[in-house]
Design a protein around this motif. Sequence first.
Motif, PDB file in Angstrom:
ATOM      1  N   ASP A   1     151.533  19.875 -23.751  1.00 30.23           N
ATOM      2  CA  ASP A   1     151.511  19.380 -22.389  1.00 30.23           C
ATOM      3  C   ASP A   1     150.612  18.119 -22.416  1.00 30.23           C
TER       4      ASP A   1
ATOM      5  N   ASP B   1     148.855  16.093 -19.180  1.00 29.95           N
ATOM      6  CA  ASP B   1     147.706  16.104 -18.258  1.00 29.95           C
ATOM      7  C   ASP B   1     146.964  17.439 -18.318  1.00 29.95           C
ATOM      8  N   GLY B   2     145.673  17.372 -18.574  1.00 32.79           N
ATOM      9  CA  GLY B   2     144.864  18.594 -18.648  1.00 32.79           C
ATOM     10  C   GLY B   2     144.846  19.188 -20.044  1.00 32.79           C
ATOM     11  N   THR B   3     145.707  18.657 -20.936  1.00 35.50           N
ATOM     12  CA  THR B   3     145.782  19.189 -22.304  1.00 35.50           C
ATOM     13  C   THR B   3     145.457  18.079 -23.314  1.00 35.50           C
TER      14      THR B   3
ATOM     15  N   ASP C   1     147.741  23.744 -20.539  1.00 35.34           N
ATOM     16  CA  ASP C   1     146.675  24.248 -19.650  1.00 35.34           C
ATOM     17  C   ASP C   1     147.234  24.970 -18.430  1.00 35.34           C
TER      18      ASP C   1
ATOM     19  N   ASP D   1     153.686  25.169 -17.391  1.00 34.07           N
ATOM     20  CA  ASP D   1     153.854  25.498 -18.804  1.00 34.07           C
ATOM     21  C   ASP D   1     154.360  26.933 -18.998  1.00 34.07           C
TER      22      ASP D   1
HETATM   23 MG   LIG Z   1     148.879  20.252 -17.621  1.00 35.77          MG
END
Ligand SMILES: [Mg+2]
Length: 242
Positions: free
Chosen positions: A8, A10-12, A203, A211
């Motif tokens: 992933d 964004d955030g990962t 995430d 996800d």
């Molecule tokens: Mg994400």
Amino acid sequence: MKKHFFFDMDGTLTRSRSEITDTMVACLRGLIENGGDVIVVSGAVKSQIIKQIGEIVKDVVILAQNGNHAESSSGEIVWRNELTAIQKNETLKLARKMIGHANLGIRDPGDLVEDRMCQISYSLIGHNAPLEEKEAIDSEKIIRKGLLCCFEKEISQLNILGIQARIGGTTCIDFTALNKGDNVKCFIERMGWDPEECIYIGDALFEGGNDHSVVGVVPTYSVDSPRGCEDVIRSFINELGA
Ligand SMILES: [Mg+2]
């Protein structure tokens, strides 16, 4: 051993809508140099992915818009699943209802909903709102889980039209025809890869997260930040290099 690494974004791999760090690029290069494949699976459009991950895009496969736009590392479009006019209209109607219900202080109403052709994304406070505000508004996903719950009936009507709604990114609810899981499955079948040699790192692997649909398609690994993701990558590099 894992050989095919799905991430992933964004955030990962990065913070929301932010550029990848040099450390993360070095981690991804480590996987590639040791024979691994890197596939970036994001709700973002291709141009946004390029903006965030930079030069390394030339060495990775892109599954943009939750995998509904697939592009090889050489830039060849593998597939593209655009939403129909009816799917878009009904989704936009629901997004407007959600905006009214959430009733949050919004700076720029025009920044809340993005039509990405294969996906419509509604951001609680705006896709381009300041990062700190985005990270603070719904870090526990409570607002978005509440919206999904409150509009369950409308979402099931969208399901009939072939549209799914999921929590994505830092502030988003993503609406797509096929989800990440469907598209990852399609991609590994096309490549003839053994699912057990794949790993998906993200995430939002919790139920309702964008996800989550990958669970059961390939083995998954949950992280809560790019920093945590780097540690996981280093362990896979060691395994590949051993
Ligand atoms: Mg994400």
